[in-house]
Write a protein that holds these residues in place. Structure first.
Motif, short mmCIF file in Angstrom:
data_model
loop_
_atom_site.label_atom_id
_atom_site.label_comp_id
_atom_site.label_asym_id
_atom_site.label_seq_id
_atom_site.Cartn_x
_atom_site.Cartn_y
_atom_site.Cartn_z
N LYS A 9 0.83 -1.21 0.00
CA LYS A 9 0.00 0.00 0.00
C LYS A 9 0.87 1.27 0.00
O LYS A 9 0.58 2.23 -0.71
N LEU A 10 1.94 1.23 0.80
CA LEU A 10 2.80 2.40 0.89
C LEU A 10 3.57 2.66 -0.41
O LEU A 10 3.75 3.80 -0.83
N GLN A 11 4.06 1.57 -1.02
CA GLN A 11 4.80 1.72 -2.28
C GLN A 11 3.93 2.30 -3.38
O GLN A 11 4.40 2.99 -4.29
N ASN A 12 2.66 2.06 -3.29
CA ASN A 12 1.73 2.58 -4.28
C ASN A 12 0.88 3.70 -3.69
O ASN A 12 -0.21 3.99 -4.17
N GLY A 13 1.43 4.30 -2.64
CA GLY A 13 0.65 5.27 -1.87
C GLY A 13 0.10 6.43 -2.69
O GLY A 13 -1.07 6.77 -2.58
N THR A 50 -6.28 8.01 -6.64
CA THR A 50 -7.43 7.25 -7.17
C THR A 50 -8.58 7.25 -6.17
O THR A 50 -9.75 7.41 -6.54
N VAL A 51 -8.26 7.09 -4.90
CA VAL A 51 -9.31 7.09 -3.88
C VAL A 51 -9.98 8.46 -3.81
O VAL A 51 -11.21 8.57 -3.71
N ASN A 52 -9.17 9.53 -3.90
CA ASN A 52 -9.74 10.89 -3.90
C ASN A 52 -10.66 11.11 -5.09
O ASN A 52 -11.70 11.77 -4.98
N GLU A 53 -10.26 10.57 -6.24
CA GLU A 53 -11.10 10.70 -7.43
C GLU A 53 -12.45 10.01 -7.22
O GLU A 53 -13.51 10.53 -7.60
N CYS A 54 -12.38 8.83 -6.57
CA CYS A 54 -13.63 8.10 -6.27
C CYS A 54 -14.51 8.92 -5.33
O CYS A 54 -15.74 9.01 -5.52
N LEU A 55 -13.90 9.53 -4.33
CA LEU A 55 -14.67 10.31 -3.36
C LEU A 55 -15.27 11.56 -4.00
O LEU A 55 -16.38 11.99 -3.64
N ASN A 56 -14.53 12.15 -4.97
CA ASN A 56 -15.07 13.31 -5.68
C ASN A 56 -16.33 12.95 -6.45
O ASN A 56 -17.28 13.72 -6.52
N LEU A 57 -16.29 11.78 -7.06
CA LEU A 57 -17.48 11.34 -7.81
C LEU A 57 -18.67 11.17 -6.87
O LEU A 57 -19.81 11.43 -7.24
N LEU A 58 -18.36 10.72 -5.69
CA LEU A 58 -19.45 10.49 -4.74
C LEU A 58 -19.96 11.80 -4.13
O LEU A 58 -21.14 11.93 -3.82
N ALA A 108 -7.75 7.58 5.28
CA ALA A 108 -7.24 8.07 6.57
C ALA A 108 -6.12 7.17 7.09
O ALA A 108 -5.19 7.63 7.75
N ASP A 109 -6.23 5.85 6.82
CA ASP A 109 -5.23 4.90 7.30
C ASP A 109 -3.98 4.87 6.43
O ASP A 109 -2.96 4.29 6.83
N LEU A 110 -4.08 5.42 5.26
CA LEU A 110 -2.98 5.34 4.31
C LEU A 110 -1.84 6.26 4.73
O LEU A 110 -2.00 7.45 4.91
N GLU A 111 -0.68 5.62 4.93
CA GLU A 111 0.50 6.39 5.31
C GLU A 111 1.45 6.48 4.12
O GLU A 111 1.67 5.50 3.42
N VAL A 112 2.02 7.58 3.96
CA VAL A 112 2.96 7.76 2.83
C VAL A 112 4.30 8.29 3.33
O VAL A 112 5.16 8.65 2.54
N ALA A 113 4.47 8.24 4.71
CA ALA A 113 5.72 8.77 5.26
C ALA A 113 6.88 7.87 4.86
O ALA A 113 6.81 6.66 5.06
#
Length: 553
Positions: free
Chosen positions: A219-223, A229-237, A291-296
């Motif tokens: 998940k982090l490597q593809n953060g 992509t998740v933000n785009e999904c939320l925008n549609l909603l 919210a759980d997605l970390e990219v640090a």
């Protein structure tokens, strides 16, 4: 007492039924007529194991059934060792049934309830005791003498304590011996696993940890891509221009209004309502994921480092991470034992000294008790042998020290001097067949005094005796039958004449079938049978008159 016995398809017996007397029951018949089958049937009721080859030819199974009248003492003794039978043992009578099939399957029933064979073996000791010819040979075997003396002494509690102590002593000794044989190897082994324990404890592995870390790493490597992509999904909603959630909410409101005007649109509303609920769930899940997605970068490096460490341990131990956790539990237990002294030679030697001392003390205690009981048994046996026309016989019990075992530290051997001037010697070296029969009869009756309510079964215990001695043996058996039921198989006319109930077993052949019958003799038939036993094929009036006198007297 055994009041009734039914036998079906046992060896050459097709079907037999016998009703016994409460006192002295005598069974006679020609050699080979089938007398021993009665003994076999009773022993099967006692739970002896057997094979399907004792089933009558052409039959699928054999059945033995015994009806026993029991006393309150019998019932109490049985329930003391098998209290699970309390619901199926009444106050007076029990029925035991044994079935053996050609397939080898065996079943035992107590009052119609199926019971294990082991349970039947336990309870039968309180119902009957069988003394057979083979026990003469067992009597010669000195290894059996300690058990006979212990039975007389009633050392059940003491023997249980010694057995437990000997087990403790044996296991402690084995542990020490094994350790000594490989002490250097064991020392190196425990040093190695102690190091491994420290390494693995500090690693603090968790179950399925690597699997979870690899998922997080992915998940982090593809953060960045995933986050966009998740933000785009939320925008549609939730877009201010075209919000899917708002659109569906509006559609839900409108269909709800319509269905109130026309019920036919109820299903349409329910479909829209379902879609609305699912869209809301999608929105919640995506928001939580984001919210759980970390990219640090530091978290990414931390996960990579942890996976590398787990991989190193897997390579070193040739085990998967979860198996390494199980291995750590194993060596923890071994090291706990080591720290408790199980693998410490000083502690092991001390443990052995303690175990040996405990066993030696118990062995000394029971040895003293054996010697006291042996003196009493010697006196009783000599007294009874004198009544059996062995007036000068000396019976001695020799108790000598032996290696510690589950029975203590004694060797026990029965010695006999049958004639004056002879020193007592082992039974097998000095006793004739007739003398052994009398010693066996004496020991069995003395040893079974505490079981006065059980039935005694004697199979030709008069072997090797005749004349006056046979009469004395008969009187002894008769005296026993005045206290409890006796069943005796005999070839002696002197003993047969004393019967309270006399049965004859006979065998005949009809149409290539062997038929075995049992007949309860009336008074006239008893005279004829005793006369036959006296005269064989040459029975005449002289033997008839002699038989009458023997039976009357």
């Amino acid at each position: 007492m055994l009041s009734h016995l039914k036998i079906k398809n046992l060896v050459i017996v097709e079907e037999l039924e016998i009703t016994f007397n409460s006192s002295l029951n005598i069974i006679t018949g020609e050699t080979g007529a089938g007398k021993s089958i009665i003994l076999k049937a009773i022993s099967l009721l006692g739970g002896t194991r057997s094979t399907s080859d004792i089933i009558r030819n052409g039959q699928e199974k054999l059945e033995i059934e015994g009806f026993f009248n029991i006393t309150a003492d019998n019932r109490t003794s049985i329930l003391d060792i098998a209290d699970e039978l309390i619901e199926i043992i009444p106050d007076e009578d029990i029925i035991i049934r044994r079935i053996i099939e050609t397939s080898g399957k065996s079943r035992a029933y107590l009052n119609s309830s199926l019971i294990p064979l082991a349970t039947l073996q336990k309870i039968s000791q309180f119902l009957f005791d069988i003394t057979g010819q083979h026990q003469q040979q067992a009597l010669i075997d000195s290894a059996k003498h300690i058990q006979l003396l212990d039975n007389y002494g009633g050392f059940t509690k003491e023997l249980a304590e010694i057995k437990e102590s000997f087990h403790k002593y044996s296991s402690t000794k084995k542990l020490l011996d094994d350790f000594k044989k490989s002490s250097s190897e064991k020392s190196e082994y425990f040093r190695r696993i102690a190091f491994e324990q420290e390494e693995l404890k500090s690693a603090e592995l968790e179950f399925d940890e690597r699997k979870k870390l690899e998922s997080d790493l992915n998940k982090l490597q593809n953060g960045e891509f995933v986050s966009n992509t998740v933000n785009e999904c939320l925008n549609l909603l939730n877009s201010e221009d075209i919000s899917t959630i708002n659109s569906i909410a509006k559609l839900r409101q409108l269909t709800d209004t319509l269905r109130k005007k026309d019920k036919i649109l109820d299903d349409t509303y329910l479909l829209v309502d379902s879609v609305y609920s699912q869209i809301k769930e999608i929105d919640f899940t995506l928001n939580k994921y984001l919210a759980d997605l970390e990219v640090a970068p530091e978290r990414l490096e931390e996960i990579r480092s942890r996976i590398t460490e787990i991989a190193r341990l897997e390579r070193k131990y040739h085990l998967g991470a979860n198996d390494i956790i199980a291995y750590l539990e194993k060596i923890n237990k071994e090291l706990n034992k080591f720290e408790a002294g199980e693998f410490d030679i000083t502690k092991l030697e001390n443990n052995l000294r303690i175990a040996t001392s405990e066993l030696e003390n118990l062995a000394k205690e029971i040895s003293l008790k054996r010697k006291n009981k042996a003196l009493l048994l010697e006196q009783k046996v000599e007294k009874e042998l004198a009544r059996l026309e062995m007036k000068k016989a000396k019976f001695k019990i020799e108790i000598t020290p032996n290696e510690l075992s589950a029975t203590g530290g004694d060797d026990v051997e029965f010695l006999l001097s049958a004639n004056p001037g002879e020193s007592p010697k082992p039974l097998g070296k000095v006793a004739s067949g007739g003398e052994l029969s009398r010693v066996l009869l004496t020991l069995k009756t003395i040893l079974n005094e505490k079981y006065a309510t059980i039935m005694h079964v004697f199979d030709e215990v008069d072997t090797g005796v005749s004349g006056i001695v046979a009469s004395v043996v008969g009187e002894k058996v008769k005296a026993i039958s005045e206290k409890t039921q006796v069943l005796l198989i005999t070839h002696s006319p002197q003993i047969a004449a004393l019967a309270d109930a006399h049965f004859v077993i006979s065998k005949s052949h009809i149409h290539n079938n062997t038929i075995v019958k049992v007949k309860h003799l009336n008074q006239t038939e008893r005279v004829e049978e005793v006369a036959r036993m006296l005269g064989g094929k040459n029975v005449n009036d002289k033997f008839i008159e002699l038989a009458k006198e023997m039976i009357i007297n």
